[in-house]
Design a protein around this motif. Sequence first.
Motif, PDB file in Angstrom:
ATOM      1  N   THR A   1       7.233   7.472 -12.744  1.00 18.67           N
ATOM      2  CA  THR A   1       8.540   7.417 -13.408  1.00 18.67           C
ATOM      3  C   THR A   1       9.696   7.404 -12.416  1.00 18.67           C
ATOM      4  O   THR A   1      10.861   7.391 -12.825  1.00 18.67           O
ATOM      5  N   HIS A   2       9.389   7.414 -11.124  1.00 15.77           N
ATOM      6  CA  HIS A   2      10.442   7.436 -10.102  1.00 15.77           C
ATOM      7  C   HIS A   2      10.999   6.030  -9.930  1.00 15.77           C
ATOM      8  O   HIS A   2      10.327   5.137  -9.397  1.00 15.77           O
ATOM      9  N   LEU A   3      12.226   5.823 -10.419  1.00 24.48           N
ATOM     10  CA  LEU A   3      12.803   4.482 -10.483  1.00 24.48           C
ATOM     11  C   LEU A   3      12.895   3.785  -9.124  1.00 24.48           C
ATOM     12  O   LEU A   3      12.502   2.616  -9.002  1.00 24.48           O
ATOM     13  N   PRO A   4      13.404   4.430  -8.067  1.00 26.02           N
ATOM     14  CA  PRO A   4      13.470   3.743  -6.762  1.00 26.02           C
ATOM     15  C   PRO A   4      12.104   3.273  -6.268  1.00 26.02           C
ATOM     16  O   PRO A   4      11.983   2.196  -5.672  1.00 26.02           O
ATOM     17  N   THR A   5      11.059   4.073  -6.547  1.00 30.44           N
ATOM     18  CA  THR A   5       9.709   3.679  -6.140  1.00 30.44           C
ATOM     19  C   THR A   5       9.228   2.483  -6.944  1.00 30.44           C
ATOM     20  O   THR A   5       8.618   1.546  -6.396  1.00 30.44           O
ATOM     21  N   GLN A   6       9.505   2.484  -8.247  1.00 34.98           N
ATOM     22  CA  GLN A   6       9.135   1.344  -9.091  1.00 34.98           C
ATOM     23  C   GLN A   6       9.779   0.057  -8.580  1.00 34.98           C
ATOM     24  O   GLN A   6       9.133  -0.986  -8.482  1.00 34.98           O
ATOM     25  N   LEU A   7      11.067   0.158  -8.266  1.00 37.44           N
ATOM     26  CA  LEU A   7      11.793  -1.021  -7.779  1.00 37.44           C
ATOM     27  C   LEU A   7      11.249  -1.495  -6.433  1.00 37.44           C
ATOM     28  O   LEU A   7      11.053  -2.696  -6.219  1.00 37.44           O
ATOM     29  N   ALA A   8      10.989  -0.540  -5.527  1.00 38.09           N
ATOM     30  CA  ALA A   8      10.488  -0.898  -4.195  1.00 38.09           C
ATOM     31  C   ALA A   8       9.089  -1.496  -4.274  1.00 38.09           C
ATOM     32  O   ALA A   8       8.761  -2.458  -3.562  1.00 38.09           O
ATOM     33  N   TYR A   9       8.257  -0.950  -5.153  1.00 40.49           N
ATOM     34  CA  TYR A   9       6.892  -1.457  -5.333  1.00 40.49           C
ATOM     35  C   TYR A   9       6.923  -2.882  -5.893  1.00 40.49           C
ATOM     36  O   TYR A   9       6.217  -3.774  -5.412  1.00 40.49           O
ATOM     37  N   ALA A  10       7.765  -3.099  -6.898  1.00 36.28           N
ATOM     38  CA  ALA A  10       7.888  -4.442  -7.480  1.00 36.28           C
ATOM     39  C   ALA A  10       8.401  -5.439  -6.444  1.00 36.28           C
ATOM     40  O   ALA A  10       7.921  -6.578  -6.372  1.00 36.28           O
TER      41      ALA A  10
ATOM     42  N   GLN B   1       0.827  -1.214   0.000  1.00 33.44           N
ATOM     43  CA  GLN B   1       0.000   0.000   0.000  1.00 33.44           C
ATOM     44  C   GLN B   1       0.859   1.261   0.000  1.00 33.44           C
ATOM     45  O   GLN B   1       0.570   2.222  -0.717  1.00 33.44           O
ATOM     46  N   LYS B   2       1.927   1.236   0.797  1.00 36.20           N
ATOM     47  CA  LYS B   2       2.808   2.415   0.883  1.00 36.20           C
ATOM     48  C   LYS B   2       3.429   2.738  -0.468  1.00 36.20           C
ATOM     49  O   LYS B   2       3.390   3.888  -0.934  1.00 36.20           O
ATOM     50  N   TYR B   3       3.990   1.721  -1.119  1.00 33.51           N
ATOM     51  CA  TYR B   3       4.664   1.970  -2.394  1.00 33.51           C
ATOM     52  C   TYR B   3       3.676   2.171  -3.539  1.00 33.51           C
ATOM     53  O   TYR B   3       4.000   2.834  -4.525  1.00 33.51           O
ATOM     54  N   SER B   4       2.470   1.627  -3.391  1.00 31.72           N
ATOM     55  CA  SER B   4       1.445   1.867  -4.403  1.00 31.72           C
ATOM     56  C   SER B   4       1.066   3.344  -4.437  1.00 31.72           C
ATOM     57  O   SER B   4       0.926   3.937  -5.515  1.00 31.72           O
ATOM     58  N   VAL B   5       0.910   3.935  -3.271  1.00 31.49           N
ATOM     59  CA  VAL B   5       0.583   5.362  -3.185  1.00 31.49           C
ATOM     60  C   VAL B   5       1.703   6.205  -3.781  1.00 31.49           C
ATOM     61  O   VAL B   5       1.465   7.142  -4.557  1.00 31.49           O
ATOM     62  N   ARG B   6       2.938   5.879  -3.449  1.00 30.25           N
ATOM     63  CA  ARG B   6       4.088   6.623  -3.984  1.00 30.25           C
ATOM     64  C   ARG B   6       4.191   6.461  -5.495  1.00 30.25           C
ATOM     65  O   ARG B   6       4.513   7.416  -6.212  1.00 30.25           O
ATOM     66  N   TYR B   7       3.904   5.256  -5.964  1.00 27.83           N
ATOM     67  CA  TYR B   7       3.982   4.989  -7.404  1.00 27.83           C
ATOM     68  C   TYR B   7       2.927   5.787  -8.158  1.00 27.83           C
ATOM     69  O   TYR B   7       3.199   6.350  -9.217  1.00 27.83           O
ATOM     70  N   GLU B   8       1.712   5.841  -7.632  1.00 31.26           N
ATOM     71  CA  GLU B   8       0.638   6.589  -8.292  1.00 31.26           C
ATOM     72  C   GLU B   8       0.955   8.081  -8.325  1.00 31.26           C
ATOM     73  O   GLU B   8       0.542   8.783  -9.245  1.00 31.26           O
ATOM     74  N   ALA B   9       1.715   8.544  -7.337  1.00 30.29           N
ATOM     75  CA  ALA B   9       2.097   9.961  -7.303  1.00 30.29           C
ATOM     76  C   ALA B   9       3.166  10.287  -8.347  1.00 30.29           C
ATOM     77  O   ALA B   9       3.221  11.413  -8.870  1.00 30.29           O
TER      78      ALA B   9
END
Length: 297
Positions: free
Chosen positions: A166-175, A155-163
């Motif tokens: 294109t933010h690579l660290p967030t994409q990696l953390a979400y995956a 949930q935490k990284y999903s919110v950051r990803y939707e914001a």
Amino acid sequence: MVEWGLAAYYLLALIYLLLSAKRGLRDFRYTVLLVAGLPVFGLPLAIIQDFAARGEAASDEERFRELMNARAASDRIFQRVNVGREVNLLPLEEALIVNETGTRRRLLLDVLKEDMDEKMIPLLEQAMSNEDTETSHYAVTAVMEIKRKLLLDIQKYSVRYEADKTHLPTQLAYAEAIQRYLNSGFMDKRTQTGYRMTYVRLLKELLRTEAASEALYADVVRAQMALGHYDEALRYAKRFLEQYETSEDAYLVLLDVYYTLQLKEPFEETLEALKASKISVSNKGLNVIRYWSAKGA
């Protein structure tokens, strides 16, 4: 005298179980129960069964999957060493084979006080089926807490990803968060499919960035296979080999897809291409080549 004999037996049994766990003995849980529950005779019987199992010829599919999965754990994209978990696994195993209920509960509680993660779930599942209701309750509580933490991460990284998609660290953390949840085995098939589709989408996005790697390609192919998207799996497996022509894993991943789809001719061609290449293959690759060469592919 008898007590000393039993102490010596259990010491030898513990050494055998540790060695068996290290080399990936099949039916390990059954072996633990046999050795612990049948003093004196349990260890010899376990050793005899172990040697008998080694001599059994596996089917083509079982042997191929065994060879292909030889490095499954180390091939994962987001693999990391959790020292705390590694330290706790042995005490948890010991807690589950202790016969005295009070001691078992105390040992289990001591372990559960530490930071738990999804890698400990197989042992916790074993504890959940324990005949002692309090022991099983502790294990269920631990599993639910691990599940809660994994979902919070997603949930935490999903919110950051939707914001910012294109933010690579967030994409990696979400995956990574989704991968950990998928590997935990918590979900029903429908939920698992939903998360795996999101995971595949993230991996595809990552392949278009500087984070693209052999491991990412291998994992997107595996994820597509798990979804039953065989055309997509084959397309990415071929692209993997195109992008990394000198990669042993690219060949092995493509062989895996061809084998699953029962495409004999492409499988043989890819195997011959690997044999003819100048790639310095690992022991895993060498075993695959030897096995299928001996079988005549």
